[in-house]
Structures are given as C-alpha cells and as structure tokens.
Scaffold this motif. Structure first.
Motif, PDB file in Angstrom:
ATOM      1  N   GLU A  41       0.803  -1.224   0.000  1.00 51.39           N
ATOM      2  CA  GLU A  41       0.000   0.000   0.000  1.00 51.39           C
ATOM      3  C   GLU A  41       0.838   1.277   0.000  1.00 51.39           C
ATOM      4  N   THR A  70      -1.996  -5.556   3.963  1.00 53.57           N
ATOM      5  CA  THR A  70      -2.237  -4.563   2.919  1.00 53.57           C
ATOM      6  C   THR A  70      -3.734  -4.268   2.908  1.00 53.57           C
ATOM      7  N   ARG A  73      -8.851  -2.442  -0.832  1.00 56.73           N
ATOM      8  CA  ARG A  73      -9.617  -1.315  -1.371  1.00 56.73           C
ATOM      9  C   ARG A  73     -11.071  -1.664  -1.662  1.00 56.73           C
ATOM     10  N   GLY A 121      -4.806   1.338  -0.773  1.00 54.35           N
ATOM     11  CA  GLY A 121      -4.523  -0.089  -0.624  1.00 54.35           C
ATOM     12  C   GLY A 121      -4.527  -0.798  -1.965  1.00 54.35           C
ATOM     13  N   SER A 122      -4.825  -2.068  -1.943  1.00 55.17           N
ATOM     14  CA  SER A 122      -4.814  -2.860  -3.166  1.00 55.17           C
ATOM     15  C   SER A 122      -6.049  -3.762  -3.189  1.00 55.17           C
TER      16      SER A 122
END
Length: 170
Positions: A41, A70, A73, A121-122
């Motif tokens: 992130e 992480t 999202r 984030g991811s």
C-alpha cells in the motif's frame, strides 16, 4: 530478524533484503518465500506492477509470495490510515481531495507522497493481474473456522463490519 530469533529459526537459513523503490534486481528462483508485510500500500501503482512480477520470478518452484497487512480497497472503510468511510472506493484524485478536506492528508502532499502514506490499498484483482496467469494459487479466501475477525485494535467487529466482510468475500 528479531522475530526469527524469537521463533528459533536458524539464521543461516534466512536471508533478509530491504529494497528501495524501483529495485527489482532480486535474481531468479532464489527464495522459498517472499513476504511483503505492510508494504504494497506504500508503493505507487507503477512500482507495484514492476515489483510483483520481479518478486514472483525470485521464487523457487513451489515458493510462496505472502502479502500481508495490505488494506483491501474493496472494503468500504479505510481502517489503515484515515478511518474515512467510502474512501477506498474512490478514484485516486477524489480520494486525495476527500482525505485533504477531512484533514487526514496535508494539502502539500504530492502524488508520490500520497501513495507513500498507505491510503491507497490494493485489491486481490490487482495483485492477480500483476502475476503470471496460471501460475498462482490464491489462498486469500481460505478461512480458519476457529479464527475470529478482529480489528487492528483487537475489538470484535461490529455487525455492519461483519456484513461488509461477508459481502466482499462472496
């Protein structure tokens, strides 16, 4: 290194590397496991796209890439950095404005600085897209039936949070 010692891992069996942004010279098939703990992130999208395939190539056959801590999202609340509802779902430009207006991001934070904060984030989809198709076994949805969902503070999740988690898992 300290944790490895605490758990009695043989120091000779472990190799630790700290990488700088853009450093992807890791070698091929050198590692049994690569761990990104609270790292992804803080990278720009371009750095993520470069780093993830390099880490994958650095794994020996049967090796593991562990991405941990992480922010997801897809979850509607940014619990990692700002605490703002809806922030994870916004496009980057709106996300920056929202965080600034809410006083959670200094006004002079540039684009790279924004990503370094960890606000963006991811998703599992981004991670899968960056790795070679057909080679990845995704364990992100495996559940331990004895595991109780907790927030970072250790309190039980509220029913609305549990509902969101359930919705995004299915």
């Amino acid at each position: 290194r300290r944790r490895a010692e605490e758990h009695s891992f043989a120091p000779a069996a472990l190799r630790f590397r700290c990488l700088s942004a853009g450093d992807t010279a890791l070698g091929d098939a050198c590692y049994d496991m690569v761990i990104l703990n609270a790292v992804l992130e803080h990278l720009t999208p371009a750095e993520r796209v470069q780093l993830l395939p390099a880490l994958w190539r650095a794994l020996r056959p049967g090796g593991h890439l562990l991405i941990h801590e992480t922010p997801n999202r897809l979850f509607p609340v940014d619990r990692h950095t700002t605490g703002l509802v809806g922030l994870p779902w916004l496009p980057v430009g709106l996300k920056r404005r929202y965080a600034r207006l809410a006083g959670r991001l200094p006004a002079d934070t540039g684009t790279t600085g924004f990503f370094r904060t960890g606000i963006h984030g991811s998703t599992i989809f981004e991670i899968r897209q960056a790795l070679p198709r057909g080679e990845v076994e995704d364990w992100s949805d495996r559940q331990d039936p004895d595991h109780v969902e907790l927030t970072a503070t250790g309190r039980d999740r509220r029913s609305a949070e549990q509902l969101c988690i359930h919705l995004f898992r299915t």
